[in-house]
Structures are given as structure tokens and as C-alpha cells.
Design a protein around this motif. Sequence first.
Motif, PDB file in Angstrom:
ATOM      1  N   LEU A 197       0.838  -1.201   0.000  1.00 58.72           N
ATOM      2  CA  LEU A 197       0.000   0.000   0.000  1.00 58.72           C
ATOM      3  C   LEU A 197       0.872   1.250   0.000  1.00 58.72           C
ATOM      4  O   LEU A 197       0.520   2.261  -0.602  1.00 58.72           O
ATOM      5  CB  LEU A 197      -0.927  -0.001   1.216  1.00 58.72           C
ATOM      6  CG  LEU A 197      -1.957  -1.131   1.248  1.00 58.72           C
ATOM      7  CD1 LEU A 197      -2.861  -1.012   2.456  1.00 58.72           C
ATOM      8  CD2 LEU A 197      -2.812  -1.130  -0.006  1.00 58.72           C
ATOM      9  N   GLN A 198       2.025   1.186   0.691  1.00 55.09           N
ATOM     10  CA  GLN A 198       2.921   2.346   0.699  1.00 55.09           C
ATOM     11  C   GLN A 198       3.350   2.691  -0.725  1.00 55.09           C
ATOM     12  O   GLN A 198       3.473   3.860  -1.087  1.00 55.09           O
ATOM     13  CB  GLN A 198       4.163   2.042   1.549  1.00 55.09           C
ATOM     14  CG  GLN A 198       3.897   2.166   3.037  1.00 55.09           C
ATOM     15  CD  GLN A 198       5.142   1.842   3.869  1.00 55.09           C
ATOM     16  OE1 GLN A 198       6.253   1.953   3.396  1.00 55.09           O
ATOM     17  NE2 GLN A 198       4.929   1.412   5.094  1.00 55.09           N
ATOM     18  N   SER A 199       3.555   1.637  -1.547  1.00 57.08           N
ATOM     19  CA  SER A 199       4.021   1.888  -2.917  1.00 57.08           C
ATOM     20  C   SER A 199       2.931   2.531  -3.767  1.00 57.08           C
ATOM     21  O   SER A 199       3.187   3.007  -4.870  1.00 57.08           O
ATOM     22  CB  SER A 199       4.450   0.573  -3.556  1.00 57.08           C
ATOM     23  OG  SER A 199       3.317  -0.246  -3.759  1.00 57.08           O
ATOM     24  N   GLY A 203       4.514   9.962  -3.567  1.00 55.00           N
ATOM     25  CA  GLY A 203       5.736  10.177  -2.780  1.00 55.00           C
ATOM     26  C   GLY A 203       5.813  11.558  -2.157  1.00 55.00           C
ATOM     27  O   GLY A 203       6.477  11.768  -1.142  1.00 55.00           O
ATOM     28  N   SER A 204       5.095  12.538  -2.749  1.00 56.89           N
ATOM     29  CA  SER A 204       5.226  13.912  -2.259  1.00 56.89           C
ATOM     30  C   SER A 204       4.369  14.172  -1.015  1.00 56.89           C
ATOM     31  O   SER A 204       4.518  15.199  -0.353  1.00 56.89           O
ATOM     32  CB  SER A 204       4.817  14.875  -3.362  1.00 56.89           C
ATOM     33  OG  SER A 204       3.500  14.563  -3.780  1.00 56.89           O
ATOM     34  N   ASP A 205       3.460  13.245  -0.682  1.00 57.54           N
ATOM     35  CA  ASP A 205       2.547  13.481   0.451  1.00 57.54           C
ATOM     36  C   ASP A 205       3.048  12.747   1.691  1.00 57.54           C
ATOM     37  O   ASP A 205       3.039  11.528   1.761  1.00 57.54           O
ATOM     38  CB  ASP A 205       1.142  12.982   0.070  1.00 57.54           C
ATOM     39  CG  ASP A 205       0.151  13.184   1.206  1.00 57.54           C
ATOM     40  OD1 ASP A 205       0.520  13.841   2.205  1.00 57.54           O
ATOM     41  OD2 ASP A 205      -0.978  12.697   1.108  1.00 57.54           O
ATOM     42  N   SER A 206       3.459  13.532   2.700  1.00 57.89           N
ATOM     43  CA  SER A 206       4.034  12.901   3.899  1.00 57.89           C
ATOM     44  C   SER A 206       2.944  12.290   4.784  1.00 57.89           C
ATOM     45  O   SER A 206       3.201  11.397   5.592  1.00 57.89           O
ATOM     46  CB  SER A 206       4.826  13.927   4.695  1.00 57.89           C
ATOM     47  OG  SER A 206       3.984  15.009   5.022  1.00 57.89           O
ATOM     48  N   LEU A 207       1.708  12.776   4.648  1.00 55.11           N
ATOM     49  CA  LEU A 207       0.629  12.242   5.490  1.00 55.11           C
ATOM     50  C   LEU A 207       0.027  10.960   4.918  1.00 55.11           C
ATOM     51  O   LEU A 207      -0.848  10.356   5.516  1.00 55.11           O
ATOM     52  CB  LEU A 207      -0.490  13.291   5.638  1.00 55.11           C
ATOM     53  CG  LEU A 207      -0.139  14.523   6.469  1.00 55.11           C
ATOM     54  CD1 LEU A 207      -1.263  15.540   6.387  1.00 55.11           C
ATOM     55  CD2 LEU A 207       0.125  14.138   7.922  1.00 55.11           C
TER      56      LEU A 207
END
Length: 447
Positions: A197-199, A203-207
Amino acid sequence: IAFGRFSDVLVQKGFKVARVEQTETPEMMEARCKSMSHPSKFDRVVRREICRIITKGTQTYSVLDGSPSESHSKYLLCLKEKVDDSSGQQREYGVCFVDTSVGKFHIGQFGDDRHCSRFRTLVAHFPPVQVLFEKGNPSGDTKKVLKSSLSTAIQEALHPSSQFWDASKTLKTLAEEAYFGKENNPAGDDGALPLVLQSMISGSDSLALTPGEKRELALSALGACIYYLKKCLIDQELLSMANFEEYIPVDKGIEKSESSNSLFAKTSQRMVVDGVTLTNLEILQNGTNGSTEGTLLEKLDTCFTPFGRRLLKQWLCAPLCNPCSINDRLNALEDLMAVPGKVSEVGELLKKLPDLERLLSKIHSIGSPLKSQNHPDSRAVMYEETTYSKKKIADFLSALEGFKVMCEVINIMDDAVDDFKSSILKQILSLKGKTRKGCFPDLSVEL
């Protein structure tokens, strides 16, 4: 106790079955009424709550539900489609399908042609018994596939956004519900999403609330899946296992594996056997009555364990086509034929094994801390408590027994492994850490 038997009959016929439990005793009800100033006649009834809704695609075979009637996986499939151009030649699918008895989620997004070839192949390899889609979303072509290939599956349309969530609502829910919290996932860090799910997150959203590019449909399909599991009251026990795998269509997987250099990339080169071929060659079911009678699967399936049967079926859907891995498999057969005594001894042991995959999922759901806090089942008053507790303990012991048997298998094969030519057998039958290639975990300390 009869609930398991009767509910299963109804579920197999396509009904939804709700299990309602009493969640207070008459004494608790009396106390509740005393604390109220004017209790009405409705308050003077013992409280009852729905503790579980079972449908064909959401069976988990818990202690109450009885045991599974067959070993093959039954999938719940959620799909969302986006037609790319006006001519309808190109389309994108987001899919999420889960086998609730094992708790494994597959999620992916892929482009497809006007014949929906990849989608047809997906439903042939992982036949769903229940399909969820967004109202008004599937195109005419997809509807045709649903009608022809999946006529026996239960099909349900969900309302856009309120039931079939979009990608950002899905990510928001995952963040709020803390399914992958520390107490549920001791190995992972606090509440981090599983890697798959992380993938899928930008990438630009830290939340972690923005879907990645070409991932919106997949996350939306996952959202529908979570909504439905929540409705059936099994979202916590299944999602907290954090067992996710990305689904890559077979033909796309081949392109990927050519560029990667991992150990298993060689074995991931497989022949694309699409849905039409599987039907025409009668590999999994025959053309006359749809059973396995006379099929290739029936001829080859002499597996002793239920999870072995499930794996064999996946292998048949995507046969190897890389000479290295095929030769390694043939070497494995030669190696095993050279020690017939040991093989028959191992066979006898394997026959004793329970369905470990499903059993582990069952044990996880009993011990899931999220479920014990706010799930109606934690408030239910069970009058057969001792019977169920005995069953729970028996399940746990049979899982431990299963692992012991597996360790025994390793011990039997121990002195023969060094002479084996097949590297895959050496990996499976040697303990981790003991040899360089060993992959089997050493459980002796835990057991």
C-alpha cells in the motif's frame, strides 16, 4: 452449534446470513432499567446486536461457523473501471480481491484492451464467488464478461462515494482506523501501512493521504472492499493481518521479470494461459457441467494438504516456461524418486496436517486486540461458552501440532538433502541459518 451447519447451507444458496447475539443478561437488563427514570416497554427487552453478516464471498469459518466444505479459495472481488478514450479501445481496471478464509488481499491496477483480455484472465485464475462494483461504473464490455464468465457469482452494485469509496477516502479511513497499529502488528513500526500500500501512495505526500499516479482505481477498489468487510464486521480481523500482495497481470509480470534480477525472477517467467484457453482446454472445469470431473486439475491433483491443492491450481493457471526453473523442478522429482521410503513417510505425515493457512487466520482473529475492544462479539453473552472455548483451544493445539509435523518432515529429509540436485528442494528442506540456502524457519525454540 447448529448455526454453522444451517448458515452454510443458506450462504451457499446465495443468501446473506446475519448472526444476532444477545449482548446482555436479564440481570444486566434489570440493572439498566433501574438506572433509567422512565423505562419504556422497549427498554425491558434484553439487548441483541448483529455480530456478523456472512455472505458467499466473506466466509471466515470461525469457531461458530463450522468447517469449510472445500479446500479451494473463494474470492470476493471489487473492481472499478475507467475507459480511457471515447472509442472504448483502451481501459484501466482497479481491482482488489481477497480470500477471507486466509485473509490475503491482492490489489492492483492495469490497462486492458477492448476485449478485456486481462480482466477475463484474472477472473479465470482467481474465480470470485462475489463481485462488487460501483453503480453505473462498468462499461458494456465489462458487463458482458460479468454476465458470461461470472454468471454464478453474486453481483452487487454499491453507491458511489458513500459505499464505493474513492482513493483518498480509503487512505483516510486506513489512517483513522489504525488497522495496522503497533499492538496488531508487532513486527512493523507504529501504524505504518503494509509495503504494497505504501508503494501506491504519492511520494510527495508525507501524510499518506494522496494516491500515487495510476493507483487511484486500485485504492478505490480496496475502499469498496473495506466498506463491505466493515459491513460484515470482519474488517478488523482481516486487515490487521496486513497480508497484501500486488496483483500484476501474468503477461505484464513477464515484462517486469525480465528487467529484475531477484532470485525468484527466473521462476516468475510463466506462460500466459488466459481465461478462454483455460475453458477450451478444460483445465480447471469441464464444459458439460462445470465440475472438475475429467479435467487436467482432477488428473494431477493428488495433493495431501488443502493448501497444496490451492497452490497446484495456481501453478496450472500459469505454468513455468523458463528452462532453468523447469529443470530444477524435474531435478526435484528425480531427487524425491531416489528416496521412495522417505517420501511415503513424509506423505503419511502430510495427511495429518490441518489447513494451516486458514487455521492461522482463524487464530489471529480470536486474538486480535482491535476486535476485542469494540466488536459486538466481545459483548455477546454465549451460553455455549465452554464448547466454543474448547474448540478454540483445540484449533490452537492443532496448529501447533501441524508445525511439529512440519519440523518432523525436515528431520526425516535431513540426511538426504545434501545429495539433492534441485536447489528449490534444498531451500525448502533446510533450516534457515543452518545452511546458506535454507529457507525453512527453525521453530524448535517456539514449540
